[in-house]
Design an enzyme around this catalytic site. Structure first.
Site, PDB file in Angstrom:
ATOM      1  N   LEU A   1     -64.433 -16.003  92.711  1.00 27.85           N
ATOM      2  CA  LEU A   1     -65.851 -15.637  92.644  1.00 27.85           C
ATOM      3  C   LEU A   1     -66.251 -15.504  91.175  1.00 27.85           C
ATOM      4  O   LEU A   1     -65.598 -14.773  90.419  1.00 27.85           O
ATOM      5  CB  LEU A   1     -66.085 -14.300  93.357  1.00 27.85           C
ATOM      6  CG  LEU A   1     -67.506 -13.747  93.265  1.00 27.85           C
ATOM      7  CD1 LEU A   1     -68.470 -14.569  94.122  1.00 27.85           C
ATOM      8  CD2 LEU A   1     -67.567 -12.280  93.709  1.00 27.85           C
TER       9      LEU A   1
ATOM     10  N   THR B   1     -84.198  -6.226  79.466  1.00 29.78           N
ATOM     11  CA  THR B   1     -84.645  -5.889  78.104  1.00 29.78           C
ATOM     12  C   THR B   1     -85.772  -4.848  78.168  1.00 29.78           C
ATOM     13  O   THR B   1     -85.982  -4.112  77.210  1.00 29.78           O
ATOM     14  CB  THR B   1     -85.135  -7.168  77.370  1.00 29.78           C
ATOM     15  OG1 THR B   1     -85.962  -7.936  78.256  1.00 29.78           O
ATOM     16  CG2 THR B   1     -83.974  -8.040  76.925  1.00 29.78           C
ATOM     17  N   GLU B   2     -86.476  -4.780  79.296  1.00 30.35           N
ATOM     18  CA  GLU B   2     -87.576  -3.805  79.458  1.00 30.35           C
ATOM     19  C   GLU B   2     -87.068  -2.424  79.889  1.00 30.35           C
ATOM     20  O   GLU B   2     -87.747  -1.418  79.686  1.00 30.35           O
ATOM     21  CB  GLU B   2     -88.588  -4.287  80.514  1.00 30.35           C
ATOM     22  CG  GLU B   2     -89.461  -5.450  80.079  1.00 30.35           C
ATOM     23  CD  GLU B   2     -88.715  -6.775  80.008  1.00 30.35           C
ATOM     24  OE1 GLU B   2     -87.782  -6.984  80.816  1.00 30.35           O
ATOM     25  OE2 GLU B   2     -89.048  -7.598  79.133  1.00 30.35           O
TER      26      GLU B   2
ATOM     27  N   LEU C   1     -90.523 -11.362  90.087  1.00 29.80           N
ATOM     28  CA  LEU C   1     -89.366 -11.915  89.386  1.00 29.80           C
ATOM     29  C   LEU C   1     -88.884 -10.980  88.268  1.00 29.80           C
ATOM     30  O   LEU C   1     -87.691 -10.953  87.931  1.00 29.80           O
ATOM     31  CB  LEU C   1     -89.778 -13.286  88.826  1.00 29.80           C
ATOM     32  CG  LEU C   1     -88.777 -14.188  88.175  1.00 29.80           C
ATOM     33  CD1 LEU C   1     -87.613 -14.466  89.106  1.00 29.80           C
ATOM     34  CD2 LEU C   1     -89.433 -15.529  87.806  1.00 29.80           C
TER      35      LEU C   1
ATOM     36  N   TRP D   1     -84.635   5.189  96.624  1.00 29.48           N
ATOM     37  CA  TRP D   1     -83.608   5.608  97.597  1.00 29.48           C
ATOM     38  C   TRP D   1     -83.287   7.081  97.374  1.00 29.48           C
ATOM     39  O   TRP D   1     -83.213   7.873  98.326  1.00 29.48           O
ATOM     40  CB  TRP D   1     -82.349   4.750  97.409  1.00 29.48           C
ATOM     41  CG  TRP D   1     -81.226   5.055  98.347  1.00 29.48           C
ATOM     42  CD1 TRP D   1     -80.985   4.473  99.551  1.00 29.48           C
ATOM     43  CD2 TRP D   1     -80.165   6.017  98.149  1.00 29.48           C
ATOM     44  NE1 TRP D   1     -79.853   5.009 100.116  1.00 29.48           N
ATOM     45  CE2 TRP D   1     -79.332   5.955  99.282  1.00 29.48           C
ATOM     46  CE3 TRP D   1     -79.850   6.919  97.121  1.00 29.48           C
ATOM     47  CZ2 TRP D   1     -78.197   6.752  99.427  1.00 29.48           C
ATOM     48  CZ3 TRP D   1     -78.726   7.721  97.266  1.00 29.48           C
ATOM     49  CH2 TRP D   1     -77.919   7.635  98.417  1.00 29.48           C
TER      50      TRP D   1
ATOM     51  N   ARG E   1     -82.954  10.649  90.458  1.00 28.74           N
ATOM     52  CA  ARG E   1     -82.896   9.182  90.430  1.00 28.74           C
ATOM     53  C   ARG E   1     -81.507   8.649  90.095  1.00 28.74           C
ATOM     54  O   ARG E   1     -81.067   7.635  90.627  1.00 28.74           O
ATOM     55  CB  ARG E   1     -83.905   8.649  89.400  1.00 28.74           C
ATOM     56  CG  ARG E   1     -85.356   8.781  89.822  1.00 28.74           C
ATOM     57  CD  ARG E   1     -86.282   8.307  88.689  1.00 28.74           C
ATOM     58  NE  ARG E   1     -85.983   6.935  88.305  1.00 28.74           N
ATOM     59  CZ  ARG E   1     -86.434   5.850  88.953  1.00 28.74           C
ATOM     60  NH1 ARG E   1     -87.210   6.000  90.001  1.00 28.74           N
ATOM     61  NH2 ARG E   1     -86.124   4.643  88.545  1.00 28.74           N
TER      62      ARG E   1
ATOM     63  N   ARG F   1     -87.405   3.023  79.781  1.00 30.63           N
ATOM     64  CA  ARG F   1     -87.378   4.150  80.744  1.00 30.63           C
ATOM     65  C   ARG F   1     -87.115   5.462  79.994  1.00 30.63           C
ATOM     66  O   ARG F   1     -86.651   5.432  78.853  1.00 30.63           O
ATOM     67  CB  ARG F   1     -86.267   3.916  81.775  1.00 30.63           C
ATOM     68  CG  ARG F   1     -86.590   2.739  82.665  1.00 30.63           C
ATOM     69  CD  ARG F   1     -85.658   2.647  83.850  1.00 30.63           C
ATOM     70  NE  ARG F   1     -86.125   1.585  84.718  1.00 30.63           N
ATOM     71  CZ  ARG F   1     -85.862   1.478  86.009  1.00 30.63           C
ATOM     72  NH1 ARG F   1     -85.124   2.384  86.614  1.00 30.63           N
ATOM     73  NH2 ARG F   1     -86.330   0.491  86.722  1.00 30.63           N
TER      74      ARG F   1
ATOM     75  N   ASP G   1     -82.935  -3.676  93.342  1.00 30.70           N
ATOM     76  CA  ASP G   1     -84.069  -2.766  93.135  1.00 30.70           C
ATOM     77  C   ASP G   1     -84.111  -1.660  94.197  1.00 30.70           C
ATOM     78  O   ASP G   1     -83.682  -1.868  95.337  1.00 30.70           O
ATOM     79  CB  ASP G   1     -85.364  -3.589  93.186  1.00 30.70           C
ATOM     80  CG  ASP G   1     -86.542  -2.830  92.586  1.00 30.70           C
ATOM     81  OD1 ASP G   1     -86.324  -1.787  91.941  1.00 30.70           O
ATOM     82  OD2 ASP G   1     -87.680  -3.286  92.772  1.00 30.70           O
ATOM     83  N   GLY G   2     -84.637  -0.512  93.789  1.00 30.61           N
ATOM     84  CA  GLY G   2     -84.908   0.561  94.748  1.00 30.61           C
ATOM     85  C   GLY G   2     -83.948   1.745  94.675  1.00 30.61           C
ATOM     86  O   GLY G   2     -84.020   2.644  95.520  1.00 30.61           O
TER      87      GLY G   2
ATOM     88  N   HIS H   1     -78.782   5.492  91.330  1.00 36.05           N
ATOM     89  CA  HIS H   1     -78.042   4.477  90.565  1.00 36.05           C
ATOM     90  C   HIS H   1     -76.544   4.567  90.874  1.00 36.05           C
ATOM     91  O   HIS H   1     -75.855   3.558  90.951  1.00 36.05           O
ATOM     92  CB  HIS H   1     -78.298   4.633  89.070  1.00 36.05           C
ATOM     93  CG  HIS H   1     -79.729   4.338  88.678  1.00 36.05           C
ATOM     94  ND1 HIS H   1     -80.369   3.185  89.060  1.00 36.05           N
ATOM     95  CD2 HIS H   1     -80.637   5.051  87.968  1.00 36.05           C
ATOM     96  CE1 HIS H   1     -81.617   3.195  88.594  1.00 36.05           C
ATOM     97  NE2 HIS H   1     -81.802   4.320  87.932  1.00 36.05           N
TER      98      HIS H   1
END
Ligand code: FPP
Length: 236
Positions: free
Chosen positions: A131, A66-67, A191, A25, A33, A71, A20-21, A37
């Protein structure tokens, strides 16, 4: 503060991150924005490498919820372009790192091109075991539970046969241990529909830095904090 460069002895097997952020940033630097990203994407490589180096076995990244479709259209389009570039650019690096890639989320909602990229990425890394990298994309914790219930019903499972183990097996994360440590960068303490089923006994860590600034030292700090926690799993 001085960071203890020694590795703590109790390294979490599974670290999940809400990155997040990115937007803040960028805004704090007077940038669009999407530049945030992009910077966040650059940071992925650092953290994936550091997890491999520190002995974290599973890394789960919340890339798109999903939300997030809600945007502004420009941001969603820009993010899709960024994801497209990341898949193209980072696959060789992931192979090099011995990473095993797995998609977590609803594949049916993403473009055919991305579905093909994911399939290729999963296929080409399937024998790697250094990993385990899970990318949560078009993912929602509640949606995952609804989808699991739908498939349980479709499979004709009887109500009395439903157990916690069975529900876990119907999640996108089937066969993957639950996260030991969940990190949400940027100082937000929510969360946000991430791993609703899987995080009931995870330890949480909320550093104040935005995701593009969450570097290797920040990860090390998180691991030290984790190793100082006493996990009781409801017992004493
Ligand atoms: C949250 O920041 C971040 C996202 C919605 C996107 C995260 C994606 C990446 C870091 C890039 C690619 C990742 C993969 C694994 C392909 P925000 O926009 O909510 O920031 P804000 O809260 O400051 O507005």
């Amino acid at each position: 503060m001085e960071i203890d460069q020694q590795l703590p002895k109790d390294i979490p097997t599974h670290v999940a991150i809400i990155m997040d952020g990115n937007g803040r940033w960028a805004e704090s630097r007077g940038l669009p924005r999407l530049m945030g990203h992009r910077a966040g994407t650059e940071n992925l490589r650092t953290i994936i490498r550091a997890c491999g180096e520190f002995g974290v076995k599973y890394l789960k990244l919340y890339a798109f919820s999903t939300e997030n479709w809600g945007r502004p259209e420009d941001e969603v389009k820009g993010l899709m372009k960024i994801f497209d570039d990341v898949f193209e650019r980072e696959l060789a690096e992931l192979i090099d790192q011995g990473a095993n890639l797995k998609y977590i989320g609803r594949k049916d909602g993403v473009s055919e091109k991305m579905q093909a990229q994911i399939k290729h990425g999963e296929e080409i890394t399937k024998d790697n075991d250094k990993l385990f990298l899970n990318v949560a994309f078009n993912y929602g914790g509640r949606d995952e539970i609804v989808y699991a219930i739908q498939r349980l019903i479709e499979d004709g499972v009887k109500a009395e046969d439903v157990s916690e183990e069975m529900v876990s097996d119907y999640m996108f994360t089937s066969g993957i241990p639950d996260p030991d440590l969940v990190i949400r960068t940027s100082g937000e303490k929510r969360l946000s529909n991430f791993l609703t089923w899987q995080t009931v006994y995870s330890e949480w860590y909320f550093p104040d830095v935005y995701w593009p600034d969450f570097n290797k030292d920040e990860l090390l700090k998180a691991l030290h904090e984790y190793s100082n926690r006493k996990r009781r799993f409801g017992k004493i």
